[in-house]
Design a protein around this motif. Structure first.
Motif, PDB file in Angstrom:
ATOM      1  N   GLU A  31       0.860  -1.186   0.000  1.00  0.00           N
ATOM      2  CA  GLU A  31       0.000   0.000   0.000  1.00  0.00           C
ATOM      3  C   GLU A  31       0.895   1.233   0.000  1.00  0.00           C
ATOM      4  OE1 GLU A  31      -2.391  -0.511   3.499  1.00  0.00           O
ATOM      5  OE2 GLU A  31      -2.741  -2.607   2.965  1.00  0.00           O
ATOM      6  N   TYR A  32       0.801   2.015  -1.051  1.00  0.00           N
ATOM      7  CA  TYR A  32       1.670   3.174  -1.251  1.00  0.00           C
ATOM      8  C   TYR A  32       0.975   4.467  -0.853  1.00  0.00           C
ATOM      9  CZ  TYR A  32       3.821   6.938  -3.955  1.00  0.00           C
ATOM     10  OH  TYR A  32       4.368   8.125  -4.356  1.00  0.00           O
ATOM     11  N   ASP A  33       1.665   5.286  -0.053  1.00  0.00           N
ATOM     12  CA  ASP A  33       1.196   6.615   0.319  1.00  0.00           C
ATOM     13  C   ASP A  33       2.361   7.570   0.071  1.00  0.00           C
ATOM     14  OD1 ASP A  33       0.420   8.998   1.479  1.00  0.00           O
ATOM     15  OD2 ASP A  33      -0.300   8.093   3.323  1.00  0.00           O
ATOM     16  N   PRO A  34       2.242   8.476  -0.911  1.00  0.00           N
ATOM     17  CA  PRO A  34       3.372   9.328  -1.272  1.00  0.00           C
ATOM     18  C   PRO A  34       3.845  10.276  -0.169  1.00  0.00           C
ATOM     19  CG  PRO A  34       1.392  10.074  -2.387  1.00  0.00           C
ATOM     20  CD  PRO A  34       1.053   8.776  -1.716  1.00  0.00           C
ATOM     21  N   ASP A  35       2.968  10.629   0.744  1.00  0.00           N
ATOM     22  CA  ASP A  35       3.344  11.603   1.764  1.00  0.00           C
ATOM     23  C   ASP A  35       3.288  11.076   3.190  1.00  0.00           C
ATOM     24  OD1 ASP A  35       3.727  13.754  -0.095  1.00  0.00           O
ATOM     25  OD2 ASP A  35       1.550  13.821  -0.313  1.00  0.00           O
ATOM     26  N   GLY A  36       2.918   9.849   3.353  1.00  0.00           N
ATOM     27  CA  GLY A  36       2.752   9.358   4.715  1.00  0.00           C
ATOM     28  C   GLY A  36       3.322   7.981   4.923  1.00  0.00           C
ATOM     29  N   ARG A  37       2.451   7.080   5.274  1.00  0.00           N
ATOM     30  CA  ARG A  37       2.830   5.751   5.715  1.00  0.00           C
ATOM     31  C   ARG A  37       2.557   4.734   4.614  1.00  0.00           C
ATOM     32  NH1 ARG A  37       1.232   3.840  11.494  1.00  0.00           N
ATOM     33  NH2 ARG A  37       1.908   1.688  11.436  1.00  0.00           N
ATOM     34  N   SER A  38       3.618   4.225   4.002  1.00  0.00           N
ATOM     35  CA  SER A  38       3.478   3.135   3.041  1.00  0.00           C
ATOM     36  C   SER A  38       3.682   1.820   3.784  1.00  0.00           C
ATOM     37  CB  SER A  38       4.508   3.260   1.912  1.00  0.00           C
ATOM     38  OG  SER A  38       4.197   4.343   1.078  1.00  0.00           O
ATOM     39  N   ARG A  39       2.948   0.805   3.355  1.00  0.00           N
ATOM     40  CA  ARG A  39       3.016  -0.495   4.021  1.00  0.00           C
ATOM     41  C   ARG A  39       3.410  -1.564   3.002  1.00  0.00           C
ATOM     42  NH1 ARG A  39       0.951  -2.437   8.669  1.00  0.00           N
ATOM     43  NH2 ARG A  39      -0.097  -0.460   9.052  1.00  0.00           N
ATOM     44  N   VAL A  40       4.548  -2.222   3.266  1.00  0.00           N
ATOM     45  CA  VAL A  40       5.010  -3.302   2.403  1.00  0.00           C
ATOM     46  C   VAL A  40       4.254  -4.569   2.758  1.00  0.00           C
ATOM     47  CG1 VAL A  40       7.001  -4.726   1.763  1.00  0.00           C
ATOM     48  CG2 VAL A  40       7.302  -2.275   2.164  1.00  0.00           C
ATOM     49  N   ARG A  41       3.776  -5.265   1.731  1.00  0.00           N
ATOM     50  CA  ARG A  41       3.149  -6.579   1.947  1.00  0.00           C
ATOM     51  C   ARG A  41       3.998  -7.693   1.369  1.00  0.00           C
ATOM     52  NH1 ARG A  41      -3.089  -5.500   0.441  1.00  0.00           N
ATOM     53  NH2 ARG A  41      -2.169  -5.719  -1.604  1.00  0.00           N
ATOM     54  N   SER A  42       4.786  -7.378   0.326  1.00  0.00           N
ATOM     55  CA  SER A  42       5.576  -8.425  -0.316  1.00  0.00           C
ATOM     56  C   SER A  42       6.797  -7.837  -1.003  1.00  0.00           C
ATOM     57  CB  SER A  42       4.717  -9.185  -1.330  1.00  0.00           C
ATOM     58  OG  SER A  42       4.160  -8.274  -2.251  1.00  0.00           O
ATOM     59  N   GLN A  43       7.742  -8.713  -1.299  1.00  0.00           N
ATOM     60  CA  GLN A  43       8.929  -8.311  -2.038  1.00  0.00           C
ATOM     61  C   GLN A  43       9.068  -9.222  -3.240  1.00  0.00           C
ATOM     62  OE1 GLN A  43      12.218  -9.949  -2.187  1.00  0.00           O
ATOM     63  NE2 GLN A  43      11.669 -11.724  -0.977  1.00  0.00           N
ATOM     64  N   TYR A  44       9.516  -8.635  -4.324  1.00  0.00           N
ATOM     65  CA  TYR A  44       9.652  -9.350  -5.590  1.00  0.00           C
ATOM     66  C   TYR A  44      11.117  -9.300  -6.020  1.00  0.00           C
ATOM     67  CZ  TYR A  44       4.596  -8.980  -5.638  1.00  0.00           C
ATOM     68  OH  TYR A  44       3.267  -9.071  -5.304  1.00  0.00           O
ATOM     69  N   PRO A  45      11.865 -10.386  -5.796  1.00  0.00           N
ATOM     70  CA  PRO A  45      13.280 -10.386  -6.165  1.00  0.00           C
ATOM     71  C   PRO A  45      13.461 -10.216  -7.666  1.00  0.00           C
ATOM     72  CG  PRO A  45      12.719 -12.311  -4.836  1.00  0.00           C
ATOM     73  CD  PRO A  45      11.439 -11.644  -5.214  1.00  0.00           C
TER      74      PRO A  45
END
Length: 146
Positions: A31-45
């Motif tokens: 979940e991307y928030d340009p000015d606040g709190r972004s939340r990572v759910r997964s990583q893609y190598p």
């Protein structure tokens, strides 16, 4: 602020150690928030296709598009990118600054020597009449591990 699940953090650190002495890289989804709190759910190598993988990273544009499609299919947004610095520094290098192109996204760096994980947001001047990148910069952001 970047919220980074411990499972994602651990997977990135493990990849960085396994990839040593080359830099590893990938994309962060969530979940991307340009000015606040972004939340990572997964990583893609992603494969590091840089000519000098010990000191640079580069994601192949075609592989990057495939990753972006996977993110979209899973209902995720591009939160940012990650890579490692096998021998420090634990901050963006001049090369990282010169190649950053995703405004307001997070760039997570795993430094192995000394060990540190940090994140920076790329802040770019997006005015239409811009002719240089003098005001573009990385800003350190707080990382919260869940």
């Amino acid at each position: 602020m970047l919220v980074l699940p411990s499972s994602v953090r651990d997977a990135i650190v493990e990849r960085a150690r396994e990839g040593h002495p080359a830099e590893i890289c990938g994309v962060l989804g969530g979940e991307y928030d340009p000015d606040g709190r972004s939340r990572v759910r997964s990583q893609y190598p992603a494969e590091n296709v840089a000519e000098q993988p010990r000191t640079r990273y580069r994601i192949d544009p075609e592989e990057q598009l495939v990753i972006f499609e996977r993110l979209e299919d899973r209902g995720e947004e591009i939160v940012g990118f990650y890579h490692s610095h096998p021998r420090g520094p634990p901050r963006p290098s001049a090369t990282d600054e010169a190649r950053a192109t995703w405004p307001d996204r997070s760039y997570v760096i795993v430094s192995l020597e000394p060990f540190e994980i940090g994140s920076w947001r790329w802040r770019a001047d997006r005015s239409d009449d811009r002719t240089d990148r003098d005001d573009d910069r990385f800003e350190r952001e707080r990382v919260v591990t869940e």
